[in-house]
Enzyme design. Structure first.
Site, PDB file in Angstrom:
ATOM      1  N   GLY A  46      -3.717  -8.304   7.070  1.00  0.00           N
ATOM      2  CA  GLY A  46      -3.417  -6.890   7.495  1.00  0.00           C
ATOM      3  C   GLY A  46      -4.628  -6.171   7.268  1.00  0.00           C
ATOM      4  CD  GLN A  51      -7.173  -1.783   4.350  1.00  0.00           C
ATOM      5  OE1 GLN A  51      -6.346  -2.101   5.080  1.00  0.00           O
ATOM      6  NE2 GLN A  51      -7.508  -2.440   3.424  1.00  0.00           N
ATOM      7  CB  CYS A  89      -6.578  -4.516  -1.301  1.00  0.00           C
ATOM      8  SG  CYS A  89      -6.795  -3.077  -0.492  1.00  0.00           S
ATOM      9  CG  LEU A  90      -8.824  -6.958   4.113  1.00  0.00           C
ATOM     10  CD1 LEU A  90      -9.007  -7.146   5.637  1.00  0.00           C
ATOM     11  CD2 LEU A  90      -9.646  -8.496   3.510  1.00  0.00           C
ATOM     12  CG  HIS A 131      -1.101  -4.522   0.909  1.00  0.00           C
ATOM     13  ND1 HIS A 131      -1.444  -4.851  -0.193  1.00  0.00           N
ATOM     14  CD2 HIS A 131      -1.977  -4.098   1.529  1.00  0.00           C
ATOM     15  CE1 HIS A 131      -2.697  -4.504  -0.410  1.00  0.00           C
ATOM     16  NE2 HIS A 131      -3.222  -4.094   0.749  1.00  0.00           N
ATOM     17  CD  GLU A 132      -1.860  -3.815   5.670  1.00  0.00           C
ATOM     18  OE1 GLU A 132      -2.661  -2.923   5.776  1.00  0.00           O
ATOM     19  OE2 GLU A 132      -2.250  -4.731   5.212  1.00  0.00           O
ATOM     20  CG  HIS A 135      -3.537   0.494   2.925  1.00  0.00           C
ATOM     21  ND1 HIS A 135      -4.653   0.776   2.115  1.00  0.00           N
ATOM     22  CD2 HIS A 135      -3.470  -1.072   2.923  1.00  0.00           C
ATOM     23  CE1 HIS A 135      -5.276  -0.062   1.525  1.00  0.00           C
ATOM     24  NE2 HIS A 135      -4.538  -1.356   2.020  1.00  0.00           N
TER      25      HIS A 135
HETATM   26  O1  K1U Z   1      -4.511  -4.375   3.906  1.00  0.00           O
HETATM   27  C1  K1U Z   1      -5.123  -5.062   3.257  1.00  0.00           C
HETATM   28  O2  K1U Z   1      -5.977  -4.791   2.390  1.00  0.00           O
HETATM   29  C2  K1U Z   1      -5.139  -6.614   3.717  1.00  0.00           C
HETATM   30  C3  K1U Z   1      -4.617  -7.414   2.680  1.00  0.00           C
HETATM   31  C4  K1U Z   1      -2.926  -7.601   2.914  1.00  0.00           C
HETATM   32  C5  K1U Z   1      -2.344  -8.321   1.925  1.00  0.00           C
HETATM   33  C6  K1U Z   1      -2.627  -9.493   1.236  1.00  0.00           C
HETATM   34  C7  K1U Z   1      -1.871 -10.016   0.422  1.00  0.00           C
HETATM   35  C8  K1U Z   1      -0.763  -9.816   0.106  1.00  0.00           C
HETATM   36  C9  K1U Z   1      -0.156  -8.531   0.745  1.00  0.00           C
HETATM   37  C10 K1U Z   1      -1.101  -7.719   1.791  1.00  0.00           C
HETATM   38  C11 K1U Z   1      -5.168  -8.730   2.756  1.00  0.00           C
HETATM   39  O3  K1U Z   1      -5.065  -9.336   3.673  1.00  0.00           O
HETATM   40  S1  K1U Z   1      -6.003  -9.453   1.659  1.00  0.00           S
HETATM   41  C12 K1U Z   1      -6.768 -10.832   2.002  1.00  0.00           C
HETATM   42  C13 K1U Z   1      -5.856 -12.005   1.190  1.00  0.00           C
HETATM   43  O4  K1U Z   1      -6.339 -11.997   0.053  1.00  0.00           O
HETATM   44  C14 K1U Z   1      -4.622 -12.655   1.531  1.00  0.00           C
HETATM   45  C15 K1U Z   1      -4.800 -13.399   2.836  1.00  0.00           C
HETATM   46  C16 K1U Z   1      -3.689 -14.277   2.920  1.00  0.00           C
HETATM   47  C17 K1U Z   1      -2.482 -14.356   2.180  1.00  0.00           C
HETATM   48  C18 K1U Z   1      -2.360 -13.831   1.196  1.00  0.00           C
HETATM   49  C19 K1U Z   1      -3.778 -12.781   0.566  1.00  0.00           C
HETATM   50 ZN    ZN Z   2      -5.049  -3.472   1.119  1.00  0.00          ZN
END
Ligand code: K1U
Ligand code: ZN
Length: 189
Positions: A46, A51, A89-90, A131-132, A135
């Site tokens: 996401g 971001q 979180c990115l 989560h989004e 943000h």
């Molecule tokens: O919004 C963001 O920072 C992106 C975030 C979204 C997210 C990850 C995990 C749970 C909820 C929301 C990411 O994509 S972090 C990348 C990551 O670590 C991940 C990728 C796939 C599954 C779980 C985590």
């Molecule tokens: Zn995030």
């Protein structure tokens, strides 16, 4: 299409509220395409507009090859049942923690054609949507942690934040191959 820089923890834009989108323009479509490209490149599931330094109330998600654009999203129903799972979180690279959230949600949003739709989300999609949307409301997953766990996460973050001068993660320049590709001819000398 372009890979955008990602703002990291400490950039005030991550704590601001976003502004509802009034009109779907070509500029907005380009932003959405760039956000998908940036999210894929950074290996996320996401990405929300703040971001990448933008104030529009919109986010992109892709889980199991299913892309979703959420414009002006709102949670209209939350389950009383909760689930705990690890989040990253990115905008806070390399920090992970368990977060408890409602297990299922119903989200109302607009798509890129300006059509309003509802999605009944469970499991990872429900978590990612929450989560989004957080943000878009200036909230980060760290806000849900106990004081002890948040302090530990922030201590770890302080050790790595120097990698992001100006609170900017240069997404397209993260690997040695990327940096080589972008090298200025003068740097070869
Ligand atoms: O919004 C963001 O920072 C992106 C975030 C979204 C997210 C990850 C995990 C749970 C909820 C929301 C990411 O994509 S972090 C990348 C990551 O670590 C991940 C990728 C796939 C599954 C779980 C985590
Ligand atoms: Zn995030």
């Amino acid at each position: 299409m372009s890979i955008l820089d990602i703002r990291v923890l400490g950039d005030p834009i991550l704590r601001q509220n976003t502004v509802p989108v009034q009109e779907i323009t070509d500029e907005l479509r380009t932003l959405v395409a760039d956000m998908f490209e940036t999210m894929h490149y950074a290996r996320g599931i996401g990405l929300a507009a703040p971001q990448v330094g933008r104030t529009e109330r919109l986010a992109v998600i892709e889980i199991e090859g299913e892309p979703l654009v959420v414009i002006n999203p709102e949670i209209v129903e939350r389950s009383s049942g909760k689930a705990k799972a690890e989040e990253g979180c990115l905008s806070i690279p390399d920090i992970y923690a368990d977060v408890e959230r409602p297990k299922d949600v119903v989200v109302r949003a607009m798509d890129l054609d300006g059509k309003t739709y509802e999605v009944q989300a469970t499991e990872l999609l429900a978590r990612c949507l929450q989560h989004e949307i957080d943000h878009l409301d200036g909230k980060l997953f760290l806000d849900y942690l106990s004081v002890l766990k948040r302090t530990a996460a922030l201590t770890k973050w302080k050790l790595t934040q120097d990698k992001y001068p100006g609170f900017i993660r240069r997404t397209a320049l993260e690997t040695p191959e990327d940096r080589e590709r972008h090298k200025h001819p003068d740097e070869e000398l």
